[in-house]
Scaffold this motif. Sequence first.
Motif, PDB file in Angstrom:
ATOM      1  N   LEU A 141      55.191  27.144  34.003  1.00  0.00           N
ATOM      2  CA  LEU A 141      55.740  28.027  32.973  1.00  0.00           C
ATOM      3  C   LEU A 141      54.852  28.039  31.734  1.00  0.00           C
ATOM      4  O   LEU A 141      54.653  29.084  31.101  1.00  0.00           O
ATOM      5  CB  LEU A 141      57.156  27.579  32.606  1.00  0.00           C
ATOM      6  N   GLU A 142      54.288  26.894  31.399  1.00  0.00           N
ATOM      7  CA  GLU A 142      53.376  26.835  30.250  1.00  0.00           C
ATOM      8  C   GLU A 142      52.131  27.680  30.509  1.00  0.00           C
ATOM      9  O   GLU A 142      51.658  28.416  29.631  1.00  0.00           O
ATOM     10  CB  GLU A 142      52.989  25.385  29.963  1.00  0.00           C
ATOM     11  N   LEU A 143      51.598  27.607  31.725  1.00  0.00           N
ATOM     12  CA  LEU A 143      50.438  28.429  32.077  1.00  0.00           C
ATOM     13  C   LEU A 143      50.790  29.908  32.017  1.00  0.00           C
ATOM     14  O   LEU A 143      50.015  30.728  31.501  1.00  0.00           O
ATOM     15  CB  LEU A 143      49.952  28.068  33.485  1.00  0.00           C
TER      16      LEU A 143
ATOM     17  N   ASP B 248      50.185  54.446  42.696  1.00  0.00           N
ATOM     18  CA  ASP B 248      51.006  53.732  43.673  1.00  0.00           C
ATOM     19  C   ASP B 248      50.706  52.236  43.684  1.00  0.00           C
ATOM     20  O   ASP B 248      51.038  51.528  44.635  1.00  0.00           O
ATOM     21  CB  ASP B 248      50.801  54.314  45.072  1.00  0.00           C
ATOM     22  N   THR B 249      50.081  51.746  42.614  1.00  0.00           N
ATOM     23  CA  THR B 249      49.746  50.322  42.495  1.00  0.00           C
ATOM     24  C   THR B 249      50.091  49.841  41.092  1.00  0.00           C
ATOM     25  O   THR B 249      49.815  50.540  40.111  1.00  0.00           O
ATOM     26  CB  THR B 249      48.258  50.075  42.777  1.00  0.00           C
ATOM     27  N   TRP B 250      50.679  48.656  41.022  1.00  0.00           N
ATOM     28  CA  TRP B 250      51.037  48.054  39.746  1.00  0.00           C
ATOM     29  C   TRP B 250      50.680  46.578  39.769  1.00  0.00           C
ATOM     30  O   TRP B 250      50.340  46.015  40.806  1.00  0.00           O
ATOM     31  CB  TRP B 250      52.549  48.165  39.497  1.00  0.00           C
ATOM     32  N   LEU B 251      50.753  45.955  38.614  1.00  0.00           N
ATOM     33  CA  LEU B 251      50.739  44.505  38.533  1.00  0.00           C
ATOM     34  C   LEU B 251      52.170  44.037  38.295  1.00  0.00           C
ATOM     35  O   LEU B 251      52.929  44.664  37.557  1.00  0.00           O
ATOM     36  CB  LEU B 251      49.843  44.020  37.390  1.00  0.00           C
ATOM     37  N   LEU B 252      52.524  42.950  38.963  1.00  0.00           N
ATOM     38  CA  LEU B 252      53.851  42.390  38.760  1.00  0.00           C
ATOM     39  C   LEU B 252      53.950  41.867  37.324  1.00  0.00           C
ATOM     40  O   LEU B 252      53.069  41.157  36.841  1.00  0.00           O
ATOM     41  CB  LEU B 252      54.092  41.258  39.755  1.00  0.00           C
ATOM     42  N   ARG B 253      55.034  42.238  36.670  1.00  0.00           N
ATOM     43  CA  ARG B 253      55.245  41.852  35.268  1.00  0.00           C
ATOM     44  C   ARG B 253      56.311  40.753  35.248  1.00  0.00           C
ATOM     45  O   ARG B 253      57.490  41.019  35.416  1.00  0.00           O
ATOM     46  CB  ARG B 253      55.687  43.066  34.457  1.00  0.00           C
ATOM     47  N   VAL B 254      55.869  39.524  35.057  1.00  0.00           N
ATOM     48  CA  VAL B 254      56.754  38.365  35.160  1.00  0.00           C
ATOM     49  C   VAL B 254      57.004  37.809  33.765  1.00  0.00           C
ATOM     50  O   VAL B 254      56.156  37.130  33.197  1.00  0.00           O
ATOM     51  CB  VAL B 254      56.160  37.281  36.074  1.00  0.00           C
ATOM     52  N   ASP B 255      58.170  38.139  33.222  1.00  0.00           N
ATOM     53  CA  ASP B 255      58.561  37.642  31.910  1.00  0.00           C
ATOM     54  C   ASP B 255      59.352  36.354  32.118  1.00  0.00           C
ATOM     55  O   ASP B 255      60.518  36.380  32.513  1.00  0.00           O
ATOM     56  CB  ASP B 255      59.413  38.687  31.189  1.00  0.00           C
TER      57      ASP B 255
ATOM     58  N   LEU C 122      52.780  31.784  39.303  1.00  0.00           N
ATOM     59  CA  LEU C 122      52.897  32.244  37.926  1.00  0.00           C
ATOM     60  C   LEU C 122      51.573  32.249  37.175  1.00  0.00           C
ATOM     61  O   LEU C 122      51.510  32.757  36.053  1.00  0.00           O
ATOM     62  CB  LEU C 122      53.893  31.345  37.171  1.00  0.00           C
ATOM     63  N   ASP C 123      50.518  31.703  37.782  1.00  0.00           N
ATOM     64  CA  ASP C 123      49.258  31.554  37.052  1.00  0.00           C
ATOM     65  C   ASP C 123      48.169  32.512  37.528  1.00  0.00           C
ATOM     66  O   ASP C 123      46.987  32.317  37.243  1.00  0.00           O
ATOM     67  CB  ASP C 123      48.754  30.113  37.152  1.00  0.00           C
ATOM     68  N   ALA C 124      48.554  33.557  38.256  1.00  0.00           N
ATOM     69  CA  ALA C 124      47.566  34.526  38.750  1.00  0.00           C
ATOM     70  C   ALA C 124      48.220  35.894  38.872  1.00  0.00           C
ATOM     71  O   ALA C 124      49.436  35.992  39.120  1.00  0.00           O
ATOM     72  CB  ALA C 124      47.013  34.080  40.112  1.00  0.00           C
ATOM     73  N   PRO C 125      47.440  36.977  38.719  1.00  0.00           N
ATOM     74  CA  PRO C 125      48.017  38.324  38.852  1.00  0.00           C
ATOM     75  C   PRO C 125      48.501  38.571  40.276  1.00  0.00           C
ATOM     76  O   PRO C 125      47.958  38.051  41.245  1.00  0.00           O
ATOM     77  CB  PRO C 125      46.834  39.246  38.506  1.00  0.00           C
ATOM     78  N   CYS C 126      49.539  39.395  40.388  1.00  0.00           N
ATOM     79  CA  CYS C 126      50.075  39.806  41.687  1.00  0.00           C
ATOM     80  C   CYS C 126      50.076  41.324  41.738  1.00  0.00           C
ATOM     81  O   CYS C 126      50.642  41.974  40.860  1.00  0.00           O
ATOM     82  CB  CYS C 126      51.486  39.254  41.885  1.00  0.00           C
TER      83      CYS C 126
END
Length: 313
Positions: free
Chosen positions: A179-181, A210-217, A268-272
């Motif tokens: 979570l800190e990362l 048709d492509t996005w990055l996952l937005r993880v809040d 949580l430490d890399a784009p998806c």
Amino acid sequence: MGGTMIHSSSATVRIPARVTKGLVHKHDSAQVLLTGLVRTGADAFVINADWSNLSGTTWAGDGRPDVAGLLTETIRQAFPLLSHAGYDVPFGHHLLWEQYRYALGLPALLGGGVSGRPDLHVRCHDIVRRRGRVSGLSLDITVVRDGELLATAHTRFNIQPPAIYQRLRGERGDAATMLELARSRPLPPPASRGSEEFKDALLSPTDAPDTWLLRVDTHHPVYFDHPSDHAPGILLLEAAKQAAHSMRHPRAGTTEAMETVFHRYVELDAPCRVDAQPLPDDQQGRARFLVTMHQDERLCFTALVSVINSHAR
């Protein structure tokens, strides 16, 4: 992720007088959707839910309740409740989704509104035990309210003791560190859609439509109600639904069914990357989309999403 034994001793099971937040793995008691559990057979249960006070929640929506999201969160809460109260799984064990599919009874859901006190009739099967403890469960679920069918669902999850989970996860198994990362990286902007509130947007735009990055809040009050070292499964399910609706925009629609497979953790430490591909309509006239999520070029999640025109029924 990822010997069948259909047996259960009710003498070792402690059916709770009421469902507490710990039994459904929530820190916020206001988010608890389940109220009771009754054993009806060796591996059969009825779980009582309460949808009578959803105002201000993620599932209430803005004039258009998120019936698919509410159903999924209700079913997700059934996993830990059944594990702890139905099969004596110790607290601290990790419950991990392998597959999940559902189909909504939209006439009853939309006609009666997202409210009331539905019952989940659950049959557990393909139960795997290791060293005397349940380590895998499949659930067939029928959701009924006042005699009307609201939904059917099937899911399978496995259960890992803390020591095994930490050995498999390695450095990424510590929730505080992950979570800190995640919070040290800037949160990408939400896709411009307007069908969900800013805080609930789980997609960030790219150059491709048709492509996005996952937005993880990781501060989201529902998806991260309690610490997690990876993106929770319910967040991935909601993101897949948002991707399908983005592809369908501006045609209105409601997600009526979904079939999903969880291949590996979304870290949580890399784009998806989230990709959506339209498929031919099915025989019921529903628009269908294949949504996939990749991280470090590895497939993490797959969803077949079926969307019905809101005015078709």
